[in-house]
Design a protein around this motif. Structure first.
Motif, PDB file in Angstrom:
ATOM      1  N   VAL A  57       0.830  -1.202   0.000  1.00  0.00           N
ATOM      2  CA  VAL A  57       0.000   0.000   0.000  1.00  0.00           C
ATOM      3  C   VAL A  57       0.868   1.258   0.000  1.00  0.00           C
ATOM      4  O   VAL A  57       2.092   1.181   0.120  1.00  0.00           O
ATOM      5  CB  VAL A  57      -0.950   0.004   1.223  1.00  0.00           C
ATOM      6  N   ASN A  58       0.206   2.420  -0.065  1.00  0.00           N
ATOM      7  CA  ASN A  58       0.942   3.677   0.060  1.00  0.00           C
ATOM      8  C   ASN A  58       0.917   4.132   1.520  1.00  0.00           C
ATOM      9  O   ASN A  58       0.293   3.490   2.374  1.00  0.00           O
ATOM     10  CB  ASN A  58       0.373   4.747  -0.888  1.00  0.00           C
ATOM     11  N   GLY A  59       1.581   5.235   1.814  1.00  0.00           N
ATOM     12  CA  GLY A  59       1.705   5.705   3.186  1.00  0.00           C
ATOM     13  C   GLY A  59       0.383   6.029   3.858  1.00  0.00           C
ATOM     14  O   GLY A  59       0.161   5.701   5.023  1.00  0.00           O
ATOM     15  N   THR A  60      -0.537   6.652   3.132  1.00  0.00           N
ATOM     16  CA  THR A  60      -1.845   7.008   3.696  1.00  0.00           C
ATOM     17  C   THR A  60      -2.641   5.763   4.035  1.00  0.00           C
ATOM     18  O   THR A  60      -3.194   5.637   5.133  1.00  0.00           O
ATOM     19  CB  THR A  60      -2.633   7.886   2.696  1.00  0.00           C
ATOM     20  N   ASP A  61      -2.692   4.818   3.095  1.00  0.00           N
ATOM     21  CA  ASP A  61      -3.417   3.564   3.333  1.00  0.00           C
ATOM     22  C   ASP A  61      -2.791   2.773   4.479  1.00  0.00           C
ATOM     23  O   ASP A  61      -3.486   2.118   5.249  1.00  0.00           O
ATOM     24  CB  ASP A  61      -3.452   2.714   2.063  1.00  0.00           C
ATOM     25  N   PHE A  62      -1.471   2.846   4.596  1.00  0.00           N
ATOM     26  CA  PHE A  62      -0.763   2.171   5.673  1.00  0.00           C
ATOM     27  C   PHE A  62      -1.230   2.702   7.029  1.00  0.00           C
ATOM     28  O   PHE A  62      -1.571   1.933   7.924  1.00  0.00           O
ATOM     29  CB  PHE A  62       0.746   2.396   5.509  1.00  0.00           C
ATOM     30  N   HIS A  63      -1.244   4.027   7.183  1.00  0.00           N
ATOM     31  CA  HIS A  63      -1.619   4.621   8.476  1.00  0.00           C
ATOM     32  C   HIS A  63      -3.089   4.408   8.798  1.00  0.00           C
ATOM     33  O   HIS A  63      -3.460   4.293   9.968  1.00  0.00           O
ATOM     34  CB  HIS A  63      -1.264   6.109   8.491  1.00  0.00           C
ATOM     35  N   GLN A  64      -3.932   4.324   7.766  1.00  0.00           N
ATOM     36  CA  GLN A  64      -5.357   4.113   7.987  1.00  0.00           C
ATOM     37  C   GLN A  64      -5.751   2.640   7.963  1.00  0.00           C
ATOM     38  O   GLN A  64      -6.903   2.305   8.191  1.00  0.00           O
ATOM     39  CB  GLN A  64      -6.153   4.873   6.921  1.00  0.00           C
ATOM     40  N   CYS A  65      -4.795   1.761   7.647  1.00  0.00           N
ATOM     41  CA  CYS A  65      -5.070   0.322   7.510  1.00  0.00           C
ATOM     42  C   CYS A  65      -6.195   0.082   6.517  1.00  0.00           C
ATOM     43  O   CYS A  65      -7.149  -0.658   6.767  1.00  0.00           O
ATOM     44  CB  CYS A  65      -5.386  -0.317   8.858  1.00  0.00           C
ATOM     45  N   VAL A  66      -6.081   0.706   5.357  1.00  0.00           N
ATOM     46  CA  VAL A  66      -7.082   0.599   4.301  1.00  0.00           C
ATOM     47  C   VAL A  66      -6.474  -0.143   3.122  1.00  0.00           C
ATOM     48  O   VAL A  66      -5.326   0.084   2.762  1.00  0.00           O
ATOM     49  CB  VAL A  66      -7.536   2.009   3.857  1.00  0.00           C
ATOM     50  N   ALA A  67      -7.272  -1.015   2.534  1.00  0.00           N
ATOM     51  CA  ALA A  67      -6.824  -1.770   1.361  1.00  0.00           C
ATOM     52  C   ALA A  67      -7.679  -1.381   0.169  1.00  0.00           C
ATOM     53  O   ALA A  67      -8.705  -2.006  -0.101  1.00  0.00           O
ATOM     54  CB  ALA A  67      -6.931  -3.259   1.632  1.00  0.00           C
ATOM     55  N   PRO A  68      -7.292  -0.337  -0.574  1.00  0.00           N
ATOM     56  CA  PRO A  68      -8.106   0.080  -1.720  1.00  0.00           C
ATOM     57  C   PRO A  68      -8.045  -0.940  -2.858  1.00  0.00           C
ATOM     58  O   PRO A  68      -7.133  -1.762  -2.911  1.00  0.00           O
ATOM     59  CB  PRO A  68      -7.469   1.411  -2.141  1.00  0.00           C
ATOM     60  N   ALA A  69      -8.993  -0.848  -3.746  1.00  0.00           N
ATOM     61  CA  ALA A  69      -9.039  -1.759  -4.898  1.00  0.00           C
ATOM     62  C   ALA A  69      -7.837  -1.509  -5.799  1.00  0.00           C
ATOM     63  O   ALA A  69      -7.337  -0.394  -5.905  1.00  0.00           O
ATOM     64  CB  ALA A  69     -10.326  -1.554  -5.668  1.00  0.00           C
ATOM     65  N   GLY A  70      -7.366  -2.572  -6.423  1.00  0.00           N
ATOM     66  CA  GLY A  70      -6.307  -2.450  -7.413  1.00  0.00           C
ATOM     67  C   GLY A  70      -4.888  -2.448  -6.867  1.00  0.00           C
ATOM     68  O   GLY A  70      -3.951  -2.219  -7.615  1.00  0.00           O
ATOM     69  N   CYS A  93      -1.384  -6.389   6.557  1.00  0.00           N
ATOM     70  CA  CYS A  93      -2.209  -7.594   6.428  1.00  0.00           C
ATOM     71  C   CYS A  93      -3.641  -7.114   6.242  1.00  0.00           C
ATOM     72  O   CYS A  93      -4.141  -6.312   7.035  1.00  0.00           O
ATOM     73  CB  CYS A  93      -2.093  -8.475   7.674  1.00  0.00           C
ATOM     74  N   GLY A  94      -4.305  -7.597   5.198  1.00  0.00           N
ATOM     75  CA  GLY A  94      -5.665  -7.162   4.896  1.00  0.00           C
ATOM     76  C   GLY A  94      -6.741  -8.080   5.425  1.00  0.00           C
ATOM     77  O   GLY A  94      -7.913  -7.889   5.117  1.00  0.00           O
ATOM     78  N   VAL A  95      -6.380  -9.071   6.212  1.00  0.00           N
ATOM     79  CA  VAL A  95      -7.359 -10.019   6.740  1.00  0.00           C
ATOM     80  C   VAL A  95      -7.991  -9.437   8.006  1.00  0.00           C
ATOM     81  O   VAL A  95      -7.283  -8.993   8.927  1.00  0.00           O
ATOM     82  CB  VAL A  95      -6.708 -11.382   7.055  1.00  0.00           C
ATOM     83  N   ASP A  96      -9.326  -9.445   8.035  1.00  0.00           N
ATOM     84  CA  ASP A  96     -10.108  -8.968   9.186  1.00  0.00           C
ATOM     85  C   ASP A  96      -9.533  -7.654   9.717  1.00  0.00           C
ATOM     86  O   ASP A  96      -9.317  -6.730   8.965  1.00  0.00           O
ATOM     87  CB  ASP A  96     -10.181 -10.044  10.268  1.00  0.00           C
ATOM     88  N   ASP A  97      -9.295  -7.602  11.007  1.00  0.00           N
ATOM     89  CA  ASP A  97      -8.750  -6.383  11.620  1.00  0.00           C
ATOM     90  C   ASP A  97      -7.289  -6.581  12.025  1.00  0.00           C
ATOM     91  O   ASP A  97      -6.809  -5.938  12.958  1.00  0.00           O
ATOM     92  CB  ASP A  97      -9.598  -5.964  12.822  1.00  0.00           C
ATOM     93  N   HIS A  98      -6.576  -7.440  11.332  1.00  0.00           N
ATOM     94  CA  HIS A  98      -5.182  -7.715  11.681  1.00  0.00           C
ATOM     95  C   HIS A  98      -4.319  -6.458  11.638  1.00  0.00           C
ATOM     96  O   HIS A  98      -3.415  -6.295  12.450  1.00  0.00           O
ATOM     97  CB  HIS A  98      -4.587  -8.770  10.755  1.00  0.00           C
ATOM     98  N   CYS A  99      -4.574  -5.571  10.697  1.00  0.00           N
ATOM     99  CA  CYS A  99      -3.761  -4.357  10.595  1.00  0.00           C
ATOM    100  C   CYS A  99      -4.079  -3.396  11.738  1.00  0.00           C
ATOM    101  O   CYS A  99      -3.177  -2.958  12.449  1.00  0.00           O
ATOM    102  CB  CYS A  99      -4.001  -3.666   9.256  1.00  0.00           C
ATOM    103  N   LYS A 100      -5.363  -3.074  11.922  1.00  0.00           N
ATOM    104  CA  LYS A 100      -5.749  -2.092  12.952  1.00  0.00           C
ATOM    105  C   LYS A 100      -5.580  -2.639  14.365  1.00  0.00           C
ATOM    106  O   LYS A 100      -4.905  -2.055  15.197  1.00  0.00           O
ATOM    107  CB  LYS A 100      -7.191  -1.638  12.753  1.00  0.00           C
ATOM    108  N   ALA A 101      -6.197  -3.776  14.648  1.00  0.00           N
ATOM    109  CA  ALA A 101      -6.190  -4.310  16.011  1.00  0.00           C
ATOM    110  C   ALA A 101      -4.869  -4.986  16.343  1.00  0.00           C
ATOM    111  O   ALA A 101      -4.408  -4.937  17.478  1.00  0.00           O
ATOM    112  CB  ALA A 101      -7.345  -5.291  16.208  1.00  0.00           C
ATOM    113  N   GLY A 102      -4.281  -5.618  15.348  1.00  0.00           N
ATOM    114  CA  GLY A 102      -3.075  -6.383  15.609  1.00  0.00           C
ATOM    115  C   GLY A 102      -1.803  -5.688  15.217  1.00  0.00           C
ATOM    116  O   GLY A 102      -0.713  -6.191  15.428  1.00  0.00           O
ATOM    117  N   ASP A 103      -1.916  -4.509  14.624  1.00  0.00           N
ATOM    118  CA  ASP A 103      -0.750  -3.743  14.186  1.00  0.00           C
ATOM    119  C   ASP A 103       0.132  -4.573  13.255  1.00  0.00           C
ATOM    120  O   ASP A 103       1.352  -4.494  13.304  1.00  0.00           O
ATOM    121  CB  ASP A 103       0.043  -3.235  15.393  1.00  0.00           C
ATOM    122  N   GLN A 104      -0.512  -5.391  12.420  1.00  0.00           N
ATOM    123  CA  GLN A 104       0.227  -6.206  11.459  1.00  0.00           C
ATOM    124  C   GLN A 104       0.490  -5.373  10.221  1.00  0.00           C
ATOM    125  O   GLN A 104      -0.191  -5.483   9.199  1.00  0.00           O
ATOM    126  CB  GLN A 104      -0.530  -7.485  11.120  1.00  0.00           C
TER     127      GLN A 104
END
Length: 149
Positions: A57-70, A93-104
């Motif tokens: 992902v890019n830096g913004t998506d990384f900080h927001q834990c967002v996985a945009p299309a494409g 990690c884009g599975v469930d809340d692994h990025c936000k809750a798990g800081d993956q």
């Protein structure tokens, strides 16, 4: 309980701490401290297929834990990513809340390659002490054999 492991492969391989699906206690920022990543190095994300994935992902998506299309998505469980150019790289990690809750999530800075890889020496360039000392070693071995026999 699902687990995943991240590896960094270069001249020396670094093992990133395991992720436990229930216990998100891995400090990826801490893991990267003191490590240098250079153009041409490879990251290997190793995890149980289906339990995790890797999104580039890019830096913004990384900080927001967002996985945009494409975006680039890796799901093999043994994902090898070559780091070709110097700049920041972001992975989540884009599975469930692994990025936000798990800081993956992992951010690294790729530096320019400092030294170009060198080819191994040819047989002419290889030096061995054997030819230099071979005669002496054989003479000593012969004398010791005669003394002990």
């Amino acid at each position: 309980m699902a687990s995943s492991q991240f590896f960094f492969i270069a001249i020396v391989a670094f093992l990133v701490p395991s992720i436990l699906a229930k216990d998100f206690l891995v400090d990826y920022h801490g893991w990267t401290l003191g490590k240098e990543f250079h153009g041409g190095d490879q990251l290997v994300f190793s995890y149980r297929q289906g339990d995790h994935n890797v999104l580039k992902v890019n830096g913004t998506d990384f900080h927001q834990c967002v996985a945009p299309a494409g975006i680039e998505l890796f799901t093999s469980g043994n994902d090898v990513i070559t780091l070709p150019t110097p700049r920041e790289k972001w992975y989540i990690c884009g599975v469930d809340d692994h990025c936000k809750a798990g800081d993956q999530k992992l951010v690294i800075t790729v530096l320019a390659q400092t030294v170009s890889p060198t080819a191994p020496p040819t047989s002419r360039e290889r030096k061995s002490i054997a030819p230099k000392y071979y005669n002496w070693m054989m003479a000593i071995f012969g004398i010791l054999t005669m003394v002990w026999c």
